[in-house]
Design an enzyme around this catalytic site. Structure first.
Site, short mmCIF file in Angstrom:
data_model
loop_
_atom_site.label_atom_id
_atom_site.label_comp_id
_atom_site.label_asym_id
_atom_site.label_seq_id
_atom_site.Cartn_x
_atom_site.Cartn_y
_atom_site.Cartn_z
N LEU A 161 7.11 5.75 4.53
CA LEU A 161 6.04 6.49 3.87
C LEU A 161 4.79 5.62 3.94
O LEU A 161 4.87 4.40 3.80
CB LEU A 161 6.39 6.78 2.41
CG LEU A 161 7.60 7.69 2.15
CD1 LEU A 161 7.83 7.83 0.63
CD2 LEU A 161 7.42 9.07 2.78
N ASP A 162 3.65 6.25 4.17
CA ASP A 162 2.40 5.51 4.19
C ASP A 162 2.20 4.77 2.87
O ASP A 162 2.75 5.16 1.83
CB ASP A 162 1.22 6.45 4.41
CG ASP A 162 1.25 7.11 5.78
OD1 ASP A 162 1.83 6.53 6.70
OD2 ASP A 162 0.69 8.21 5.89
N LYS A 163 1.39 3.73 2.90
CA LYS A 163 1.13 2.93 1.70
C LYS A 163 0.76 3.81 0.50
O LYS A 163 1.27 3.63 -0.60
CB LYS A 163 0.02 1.93 1.99
CG LYS A 163 -0.44 1.12 0.78
CD LYS A 163 -1.59 0.20 1.11
CE LYS A 163 -2.09 -0.53 -0.12
NZ LYS A 163 -3.24 -1.43 0.18
#
Length: 332
Positions: free
Chosen positions: A144-146
């Site tokens: 998952l993106d930051k």
């Protein structure tokens, strides 16, 4: 880590006579270790035939010979274990499911050498990681993106890593996301399709490309509209490409609220609703459902929760702002 090497031992069946040693071990132990890992173990001197060490993966085996394989303890990970609090949803000897908060990077990289989910998992799972590719580390099978929050699974063993990775590759994993977007999707439900690759004009971005990309499809469904300025949307991934939801929603003119890379620059206008959209501090995306088959016994696992509190609070503020303007929100 194990106190001593684990030893596999099995006779060569007639139908494997004349087969390469690495291929024979894949057939006999392929559910546990990958062919590349088995080949490495042979070359490192951990395979024996009738007691004799064999270091050549192409060595041909004979029917009735006894193959033995020593599985050494995993070597320590290069990353440091760090005591970072985790919201653990489920854990067993094979895998761990966590609820990742927005702001936490998944894997160390330039600019984020530590303080990541991997560092946190190394500390939390200390003593229970049998090794991924011979290294004592968690197996990251998706990311998952930051600034995306939500449910993630990581493997603790080589076998779990391989089985989970295969499920993600075959697109059999259930993944549902809640998104708050700028604008309202038209139509209110549908599929977005478009191959995703590096944006030729900006290598830091992904984009729908005409050639060289990977096929991608996202199903979306509008759950609630906040006048004509914003909407709460459910996204179901049919594939899993880098930044897929962000790229696809932008492609239909509805970028994520708070997305500084793909969204239009949020400039507050006179209304309270526009101000709320401009003020949200992260990309408004949350992975709230994750389902897959357990890599060890195949039983279905499905984890679901309410959307992240900050997104729920954001939706409520948009609801109130729309109402204050006489722009009543609507479901569906």
């Amino acid at each position: 880590m194990n106190a001593a090497p684990t030893l596999f031992s099995a006779p060569v069946p007639d139908d494997l006579a004349g087969t390469r040693l690495d291929r024979a071990l894949v057939v006999l132990h392929g559910d546990t270790l990958s062919r590349s890992r088995l080949k490495a173990l042979i070359e490192e001197g951990h395979a024996r035939i009738d007691g004799a060490t064999i270091t050549e993966p192409s060595h041909k085996v004979k029917a009735g010979e006894t193959l033995e394989l020593a599985l050494p303890d995993a070597t320590p990970a290069r990353q440091a274990a760090q005591d970072i609090a985790l919201d653990v949803v489920y854990e067993d000897a094979h895998l761990i499911v966590i609820d990742k908060p927005a702001g936490l990077v998944v894997h160390p990289a330039p600019g984020n050498a530590d303080g990541t989910l991997v560092n946190a998992l190394l500390a939390h799972c200390a003593g229970s990681l049998s090794g991924i590719g011979g290294v004592e580390r968690p197996g990251i099978v998706h990311r998952l993106d930051k600034d995306t929050s939500g449910l993630m699974v990581a493997a603790k063993t080589d076998a779990a890593h391989r089985h989970l990775a295969a499920q993600f590759a075959s697109h059999t994993v259930e993944r549902l996301y809640a998104a708050i977007v700028r604008g309202v999707p038209r139509p209110s439900e549908g599929d977005i399709e478009g191959a995703i690759g590096r944006d030729p004009g900006n290598r830091k971005r992904m984009a729908i490309v005409r050639s060289g990309g990977k096929a991608a499809r996202t199903h979306y469904r509008t759950l609630e509209r906040f006048s004509d300025r914003a909407a709460l949307v459910e996204c179901r991934l049919a594939t899993g490409r880098t930044h897929q939801i962000r790229v696809h929603l932008t492609a239909i003119g509805c970028p994520l609220a708070g997305d500084g890379i793909y969204g239009r620059k949020a400039t507050p206008r006179a209304s309270a609703l526009d101000a709320e959209i401009a003020a949200f501090g992260r990309q408004a995306l949350d992975a709230f459902v994750l389902g897959f088959a357990h890599p060890h016994d195949g039983r279905p696992l499905r984890f679901a929760r309410a959307i992240a509190p900050d997104l729920a609070s954001f939706a409520e503020r948009l609801r109130r702002a729309a109402a204050s303007l006489g722009m009543r929100g609507s479901k569906g």
